[in-house]
Write a protein that holds these residues in place. Structure first.
Motif, PDB file in Angstrom:
ATOM      1  N   PHE A  68      11.666 -24.839 -31.080  1.00  0.00           N
ATOM      2  CA  PHE A  68      10.479 -23.926 -31.571  1.00  0.00           C
ATOM      3  C   PHE A  68      10.847 -22.603 -31.919  1.00  0.00           C
ATOM      4  O   PHE A  68      10.367 -22.026 -32.987  1.00  0.00           O
ATOM      5  N   GLU A  69      12.020 -22.082 -31.026  1.00  0.00           N
ATOM      6  CA  GLU A  69      12.274 -20.522 -31.502  1.00  0.00           C
ATOM      7  C   GLU A  69      13.150 -20.809 -32.735  1.00  0.00           C
ATOM      8  O   GLU A  69      13.013 -19.676 -33.439  1.00  0.00           O
ATOM      9  N   HIS A  70      13.772 -21.751 -33.104  1.00  0.00           N
ATOM     10  CA  HIS A  70      14.568 -21.922 -34.412  1.00  0.00           C
ATOM     11  C   HIS A  70      13.491 -21.898 -35.410  1.00  0.00           C
ATOM     12  O   HIS A  70      13.836 -21.177 -36.441  1.00  0.00           O
ATOM     13  N   VAL A  71      12.287 -22.742 -35.416  1.00  0.00           N
ATOM     14  CA  VAL A  71      11.484 -22.580 -36.443  1.00  0.00           C
ATOM     15  C   VAL A  71      10.916 -21.115 -36.564  1.00  0.00           C
ATOM     16  O   VAL A  71      10.846 -20.585 -37.617  1.00  0.00           O
ATOM     17  N   PHE A  72      10.452 -20.581 -35.492  1.00  0.00           N
ATOM     18  CA  PHE A  72       9.872 -19.469 -35.327  1.00  0.00           C
ATOM     19  C   PHE A  72      10.700 -18.478 -36.113  1.00  0.00           C
ATOM     20  O   PHE A  72      10.378 -17.691 -36.982  1.00  0.00           O
ATOM     21  N   LEU A  73      11.996 -18.140 -35.787  1.00  0.00           N
ATOM     22  CA  LEU A  73      12.981 -17.349 -36.416  1.00  0.00           C
ATOM     23  C   LEU A  73      13.163 -17.639 -37.874  1.00  0.00           C
ATOM     24  O   LEU A  73      13.391 -16.608 -38.810  1.00  0.00           O
ATOM     25  N   ALA A  74      13.118 -18.833 -38.281  1.00  0.00           N
ATOM     26  CA  ALA A  74      13.715 -19.262 -39.647  1.00  0.00           C
ATOM     27  C   ALA A  74      12.426 -18.875 -40.308  1.00  0.00           C
ATOM     28  O   ALA A  74      12.454 -18.384 -41.589  1.00  0.00           O
ATOM     29  N   PRO A  77      21.901 -16.365 -27.667  1.00  0.00           N
ATOM     30  CA  PRO A  77      20.937 -16.117 -26.635  1.00  0.00           C
ATOM     31  C   PRO A  77      19.610 -16.536 -27.075  1.00  0.00           C
ATOM     32  O   PRO A  77      19.327 -16.385 -28.348  1.00  0.00           O
ATOM     33  N   SER A  78      18.582 -16.855 -26.243  1.00  0.00           N
ATOM     34  CA  SER A  78      17.296 -17.443 -26.753  1.00  0.00           C
ATOM     35  C   SER A  78      16.226 -16.709 -26.116  1.00  0.00           C
ATOM     36  O   SER A  78      16.479 -15.985 -24.922  1.00  0.00           O
ATOM     37  N   GLY A  79      15.225 -16.931 -26.659  1.00  0.00           N
ATOM     38  CA  GLY A  79      13.879 -16.323 -25.737  1.00  0.00           C
ATOM     39  C   GLY A  79      13.084 -15.132 -26.606  1.00  0.00           C
ATOM     40  O   GLY A  79      11.892 -14.825 -26.381  1.00  0.00           O
ATOM     41  N   VAL A  80      13.810 -14.696 -27.911  1.00  0.00           N
ATOM     42  CA  VAL A  80      13.245 -13.644 -28.501  1.00  0.00           C
ATOM     43  C   VAL A  80      11.766 -14.019 -28.999  1.00  0.00           C
ATOM     44  O   VAL A  80      10.867 -13.434 -29.401  1.00  0.00           O
ATOM     45  N   SER A  81      11.848 -15.464 -29.362  1.00  0.00           N
ATOM     46  CA  SER A  81      10.479 -15.718 -30.068  1.00  0.00           C
ATOM     47  C   SER A  81       9.379 -15.465 -29.129  1.00  0.00           C
ATOM     48  O   SER A  81       8.266 -15.264 -29.364  1.00  0.00           O
ATOM     49  N   TYR A  82       9.560 -15.666 -27.681  1.00  0.00           N
ATOM     50  CA  TYR A  82       8.662 -15.409 -26.711  1.00  0.00           C
ATOM     51  C   TYR A  82       8.126 -13.956 -26.513  1.00  0.00           C
ATOM     52  O   TYR A  82       7.165 -13.752 -26.339  1.00  0.00           O
ATOM     53  N   VAL A  83       9.002 -13.216 -26.676  1.00  0.00           N
ATOM     54  CA  VAL A  83       8.686 -11.801 -26.811  1.00  0.00           C
ATOM     55  C   VAL A  83       7.739 -11.535 -27.847  1.00  0.00           C
ATOM     56  O   VAL A  83       6.575 -10.593 -27.787  1.00  0.00           O
ATOM     57  N   ILE A  84       7.725 -11.994 -29.039  1.00  0.00           N
ATOM     58  CA  ILE A  84       6.884 -11.916 -30.235  1.00  0.00           C
ATOM     59  C   ILE A  84       5.524 -12.670 -29.965  1.00  0.00           C
ATOM     60  O   ILE A  84       4.374 -12.101 -30.128  1.00  0.00           O
ATOM     61  N   GLU A  85       5.808 -13.658 -29.584  1.00  0.00           N
ATOM     62  CA  GLU A  85       4.464 -14.711 -29.380  1.00  0.00           C
ATOM     63  C   GLU A  85       3.782 -14.180 -28.183  1.00  0.00           C
ATOM     64  O   GLU A  85       2.480 -14.107 -28.176  1.00  0.00           O
ATOM     65  N   ASN A  86       4.579 -13.547 -27.109  1.00  0.00           N
ATOM     66  CA  ASN A  86       3.791 -13.095 -26.063  1.00  0.00           C
ATOM     67  C   ASN A  86       2.784 -11.875 -26.185  1.00  0.00           C
ATOM     68  O   ASN A  86       1.811 -11.598 -26.099  1.00  0.00           O
TER      69      ASN A  86
END
Lengths: 343, 513
Positions: free
Chosen positions: B272-278, B206-215
């Motif tokens: 972008f999300e992969h980078v964010f989570l790493a 599942p993707s999208g969690v980076s947007y939760v935090i960036e938002n």
């Protein structure tokens, strides 16, 4: 762990895991940004100061410096015109030595190392590359070449400043610096080589007003003019200029200073990160290279053949880059048994 | 308290008066307008509104948000929105849309008006998601080992064993802690009455969690006056919890596990999300070429040679992971990875073969599976689902096409679905043909009147449909990130919130009290 671990937190095992791909990307990010800055300097100085015998700007010399004659001839007719040279070096994305292509490569490398670099570095590069992609020939004409070159230099310097101020100091930083100083070393030898020979095609007499302007332009291409003036207020001779650019210990773009930086970075990788095995042969090469520079005066280098010596340096730097690749990002990695690190 | 003054060169330089820094002007706090303000024309008679309507009156926390919002004027809100979007673009917080031969970097449109959940609403979701993840993991363990659930006739064996996502390589393989779904995204919607319902489970990657935090970051930067003093649950912990989860499920006996995030690389739309989570986890982001398997152990290539890897958060689908085990043409994978995994030398998160659990047909059985494994009633409701593979389901679907949403079971991202009520006759006819050609590829559900949330639109603040994807992490325990991704369908009347279909997102506020 060795004793150094107490003094260098980077020796902690979990920080000594720089991916090979990251190392490679950091090195090339720096090389491309340094190359863009150098090209901007060259374009600017060429427009303003470099003249052919008939007084027109000597655009051909840039092609020689970058060994781009063949690539250029495939795209544009010779002799080179200002308009075509600018297109070739600024907006032509199929030319890998154009600003646009290099900016793209810098960003691709940054994107690949994105997990490591700071958000500020990424943002600045992202905006910089976007603006390079959008740049058109009319823009260049409208704002003037020197305006563009100034902006390019400033963008590159902003990149270096942001990096200096925000990038964590570990192996990634050292590979970044390694790329930057290797690129500078290479660029200065190319500049000296080409300019020296275009200026003195057949051992002409020295000292005319034209000559002084031209030697000044060599120094300006390397941002060395005023430092040189302070050091050599009276006599400007070819040997003085060459000596300054090659051997001066204080000038940030001199070959000597950059080779010393490369040496010290290899030393840091070797001792602080336990990479002696990989760094040994590289250090040997750079030590030998420094010795050839320290053991000769500029006059001796010129009389023995400046071009030959510059070619030798460029070959050695290329060999060093190849050795760095083979040591740190080999196509076939050593098996785990061979690389077990000391407990 | 006395402090030494800042040092200056001596003699200290003097600045002409005009150059000395001007005192900061007092924050321009526009006086609150009349309460209606930008909501003057806002009206949602037909749907449940996340901000305005609650059956038992507006809770105080929502009232405060509403009152503060009413004090903004539209121009101000628009200005802040364009600032936010410019920042997202500069930051490279983008996803890639592939259409035909083009790949375009886009930002996920960000709506400045938050979606707010009360403490009790969140408590309900939190418990419901935990329950669901528990059942998913028990179900997966069961179907790859004893298969009680099939023998007891709770779910048709063919639906599970013939499912394209059922992974033979996982049969009999024990995974640490019996956890298969370490990272789960549960898509929730609300109906007209405000009841939460699970729309689907996302148990693969599942993707999208980076947007939760960036938002949230964007919200705090650009709407500090709205968020100030509100008792918001934090979303900052996610990276830490994710890393912790991946350490907890590392192979047995590994004391200091090396965790990596395995990405398909810079050309993936979610890079972008992969980078964010790493970055949030502080672990390397690796691509296939960075990993190598020797003697059934996984290593990464570092400048110091090969280093062992123990836990892999993989953001590639099963079929790309290992050319030896699955798709031999995959250039993204690592030869030998699956065998190393089967031998227990490395942990993959999520496990292989979880796709069978989030299948849209298996979804129809989730309430029964929850009762079967946990002996509890489902906390979160499901949407009534007709399985076109079954006679009855197909007949019902064909007879009621204009009242149903019909979805292909194997697709995600909102691709290939039909919303009967919004389709033309031609579209219905075409879809009927596709459905009859391969009925087992489809399910249908009633069209739910999704809840709406006030959203800044070209003509003012209007109601737009939203959903919610909370993210749950499971290692030794399950933890649900407070809130989740609120996606909003920006087109008027649209029920499709997927980013690839013109959706945007909102910051999701969970009130602590």
């Amino acid at each position: 762990m060795t004793q150094t671990s107490a003094r260098f937190p980077a020796m902690l095992a979990n920080l000594n895991t720089l991916l090979s791909r990251y190392g490679e990307s950091m090195m090339w990010l720096a090389r491309y940004m340094e190359r863009i800055e150098n090209l901007a300097r060259l374009l600017e100085v060429t427009e303003a100061f470099v003249r052919n015998p008939d007084g027109s700007p000597g655009w051909d010399s840039i092609l020689e410096i970058n060994s781009d004659e063949d690539r250029y001839a495939l795209l544009y007719p010779l002799p080179a015109t200002e308009e075509n040279i600018l297109a070739f070096y600024i907006t032509e994305s199929t030319n890998p030595t154009s600003i646009r292509a290099m900016a793209h490569m810098a960003r691709e490398n940054a994107r690949s190392a994105r997990p490591l670099i700071s958000t500020e570095m990424w943002m600045q590069l992202n905006v910089f590359t976007q603006s390079m992609m959008e740049l058109s020939t009319p823009d260049i004409r409208r704002n003037g070449l020197s305006g563009l070159c100034n902006r390019l230099k400033q963008d590159c310097q902003t990149h270096f400043g942001v990096t200096e101020g925000t990038l964590y100091r570990d192996q990634a930083w050292l590979f970044y610096l390694l790329g930057k100083y290797l690129e500078r070393s290479d660029q200065i030898t190319r500049l000296i080589d080409i300019r020296y020979h275009t200026l003195l095609p057949g051992g002409e007499t020295f000292g005319s007003q034209m000559d002084l302007t031209q030697w000044g332009s060599v120094l300006r291409s390397a941002a060395a003019y005023h430092a040189f003036r302070r050091l050599q207020p009276v006599t400007t001779t070819p040997a003085n200029v060459v000596g300054f650019l090659l051997k001066n210990e204080g000038f940030p773009r001199s070959l000597m200073l950059n080779l010393r930086q490369v040496d010290s970075i290899l030393n840091a990788l070797s001792t602080h990160y336990n990479l002696r095995h990989q760094c040994g042969p590289l250090q040997e090469r750079i030590i030998n290279l420094r010795a050839t520079l320290e053991d000769q005066t500029a006059e001796e280098i010129i009389s023995r053949g400046l071009h030959e010596y510059m070619t030798y340096i460029q070959d050695e730097l290329a060999a060093l880059q190849a050795e760095v690749s083979a040591a740190f990002w080999p196509a076939t990695p050593m098996t785990p048994q061979e690389t077990v690190s000391p407990a | 308290m006395n402090r030494p003054v800042l040092q200056s060169p001596s003699p200290a330089p003097t600045y002409p008066a005009a150059m000395s820094p001007a005192p900061a002007s007092p924050a321009s706090s526009a006086p609150l307008k009349a309460a209606a303000g930008m909501f003057a024309a806002y009206d949602t008679p037909d749907f449940f509104c996340e901000l305005m309507h609650r059956t038992d009156g507006l809770p105080p926390s929502l009232q405060t948000v509403r009152d503060r919002l009413a004090g903004f004027d539209l121009a101000e809100l628009r200005h802040r929105t364009s600032t936010a979007e410019a920042q997202l673009y500069r930051l490279g917080i983008t996803f890639t849309v592939y259409s035909d031969r083009e790949a375009i970097d886009r930002i996920l449109p960000f709506d400045m008006i938050p979606r707010v959940l009360t403490a009790s609403e969140w408590d309900h979701i939190d418990r419901g998601v935990q329950q669901r993840v528990k059942a998913l993991n028990l179900f997966l363990r069961d179907i790859y080992h004893e298969r009680h659930v099939l023998r007891d006739g709770i779910i048709p064996a063919s639906l599970v064993l013939n499912n394209p996502n059922y992974c033979e390589a996982m049969v009999g393989v024990r995974v640490p802690g019996d956890v298969y779904v370490h990272i789960n995204g549960t898509d929730l919607i609300r109906d007209r009455s405000g009841r939460f319902m699970v729309l689907e489970d996302n148990a693969r990657t599942p993707s999208g969690v980076s947007y939760v935090i960036e938002n949230r970051h964007m919200m705090l930067r650009l709407m500090p006056d709205l968020a100030s003093g509100m008792p918001l649950r934090s979303v900052e912990e996610y990276g830490l919890k994710l890393h912790q989860t991946l350490c907890e499920v590392a192979p047995e006996g590994v004391t200091d596990p090396q965790v990596v995030l395995f990405s398909p690389g810079i050309y993936n739309s979610a890079y972008f999300e992969h980078v964010f989570l790493a970055r949030e986890m502080g672990v390397p982001l690796v691509e296939g070429k960075d990993l190598i398997v020797e003697n059934h152990r996984v290593y990464m290539r570092t400048v110091a040679g090969l280093r062992p890897v123990h836990s892999i958060y993989r953001r590639l689908n099963d079929e790309y992971l290992d050319p030896l085990a699955f798709n031999p043409d995959s250039m993204l994978g690592v030869p030998g990875l699956v065998e190393a995994y089967r031998r227990g030398n490395v942990t993959l998160a999520n496990a292989l073969g979880t796709g069978v659990a989030d299948d849209k047909a298996v979804y129809a059985y989730m309430p029964r599976l929850i009762r079967y494994y946990l002996g509890e009633d489902p906390i979160l409701d499901s949407v009534q689902t007709h399985i076109c593979a079954e006679q009855e389901g197909l007949a019902y679907t064909l007879a009621n096409m204009n009242k149903l949403v019909i979805k292909p079971v194997g697709e995600s991202g909102g691709y290939g679905l039909l919303i009967g009520s919004q389709a033309t006759q031609t579209e219905l006819d075409e879809f009927r043909a596709k459905l009859l050609e391969d009925p087992s590829n489809y399910i249908s559900q009633p069209i739910i009147d999704l809840s709406v949330s006030p959203t800044l639109c070209p003509s003012g603040v209007e109601a737009r449909h939203v959903d919610l994807r909370p993210f749950a992490l499971t290692g030794k325990n399950t933890w649900v990130l407070p809130g989740g991704l609120s996606r909003v369908a920006l087109r008027k009347g649209s029920l499709v919130v997927n980013s690839s279909q013109g959706g945007g997102s909102k910051d999701t506020w969970v009130m602590a009290r």
